[in-house]
Design an enzyme around this catalytic site. Sequence first.
Site, PDB file in Angstrom:
ATOM      1  N   ARG A 167       0.960  -1.323  -0.015  1.00 36.04           N
ATOM      2  CA  ARG A 167      -0.037   0.041   0.249  1.00 36.04           C
ATOM      3  C   ARG A 167       0.908   1.175   0.139  1.00 36.04           C
ATOM      4  O   ARG A 167       0.509   2.285   0.587  1.00 36.04           O
ATOM      5  CB  ARG A 167      -0.928   0.097   1.174  1.00 36.04           C
ATOM      6  CG  ARG A 167      -2.015  -1.024   1.102  1.00 36.04           C
ATOM      7  CD  ARG A 167      -3.044  -0.469   0.150  1.00 36.04           C
ATOM      8  NE  ARG A 167      -4.230  -1.527   0.422  1.00 36.04           N
ATOM      9  CZ  ARG A 167      -4.674  -2.654  -0.079  1.00 36.04           C
ATOM     10  NH1 ARG A 167      -3.847  -3.164  -1.061  1.00 36.04           N
ATOM     11  NH2 ARG A 167      -5.855  -3.304   0.139  1.00 36.04           N
ATOM     12  N   SER A 216     -10.972   2.277   2.103  1.00 37.07           N
ATOM     13  CA  SER A 216     -10.292   1.436   3.305  1.00 37.07           C
ATOM     14  C   SER A 216      -9.632   2.442   3.983  1.00 37.07           C
ATOM     15  O   SER A 216      -8.725   3.375   3.440  1.00 37.07           O
ATOM     16  CB  SER A 216      -9.530   0.452   2.869  1.00 37.07           C
ATOM     17  OG  SER A 216     -10.026  -0.664   2.247  1.00 37.07           O
ATOM     18  N   GLU A 298      -4.327   4.464   5.728  1.00 34.92           N
ATOM     19  CA  GLU A 298      -4.292   4.160   4.326  1.00 34.92           C
ATOM     20  C   GLU A 298      -4.873   5.529   3.602  1.00 34.92           C
ATOM     21  O   GLU A 298      -4.355   6.033   2.499  1.00 34.92           O
ATOM     22  CB  GLU A 298      -4.948   2.953   3.783  1.00 34.92           C
ATOM     23  CG  GLU A 298      -5.014   2.889   2.398  1.00 34.92           C
ATOM     24  CD  GLU A 298      -5.309   1.363   1.959  1.00 34.92           C
ATOM     25  OE1 GLU A 298      -5.792   1.121   0.805  1.00 34.92           O
ATOM     26  OE2 GLU A 298      -5.570   0.611   2.738  1.00 34.92           O
TER      27      GLU A 298
END
Length: 309
Positions: A167, A216, A298
């Site tokens: 990520r 998310s 995130e």
Amino acid sequence: MTDFSHIRGKITYDRPLADLTWLRVGGPAQMFYQPLDEDDLQSFLKTLPLDTVVFPMGVGSNVIVRDGGISGAVIRMGRGFNHIEIEGDLVRCGVAALDAHVARRAADAGLDLTFLRTIPGAIGGAVRMNAGCYGSYVADHFVEATVITRAGEKRQIGADELEFAYRQSSLPEGWVLTQAVLKAERGDADALHAKMDAQLKKRDETQPTKDRTAGSTFRNPAGFSSTGQADDTHELKAWKVIDDAGMRGATLGGAQMSTKHPNFLINTGGATAADLEGLGEMVRKKVFQTQAIELHWEVLRVGEPAPKK
């Protein structure tokens, strides 16, 4: 006063940003620039004083802009950067091309980039964050990207320079992605579209897709093996540790952790950026207190808090 009279794109000062983000919060950009093309972007960055902070912005799907706004230049990549071209097993796309559109166009050509279909946002953010879904990540398909450096130099960069990790990537601050080339395996077009339809159905059943969210909120945390060594498989899910901490449905002001999927922050209608970020920090604190697990954001948080009254 810096002279931008030669810039062909549009420059706006003190432009509100809330309407450009999926969470609909945040203050203004001190300078808001919409480049026409790569040449225009190069000219702008060469002219912009080097001490001015630059924040490239796509469709605002994965960001909280703080209530005080962003000091510096926000660069919004728009229509001049949303092309999608198929070349054999390669897909060349501008950074403003939506992930979902790239997945569909690739499938039309019998190329499998189906993992992109349910990822909110555009290709620029997907590359920068090494976005992934269903076990596939941008890094698995990445060939190269075109960037304009903070000094206005146009370059081609490969995966080694981006140093993809879970990520995230190491794209230098102030560098602006303009396009990316992805490589895909061949597949049957009808089967690929059916696969994406199934993914969409599953997403709508499990995620709050009708609410104001930014996707998310936290990365899945790394766990530990039976020997106590760090385990980077990320089989431990953020939603599960949030749920176990009793934070499903938690609220702060107009912000809420979704009751449907607790790793989604929701603006229920009147949230401020401070509400959303504050609730996220409450979740991180509670998860660490109850499970000794540190969650990492995130969603990007950028800009300054609102001035204290």
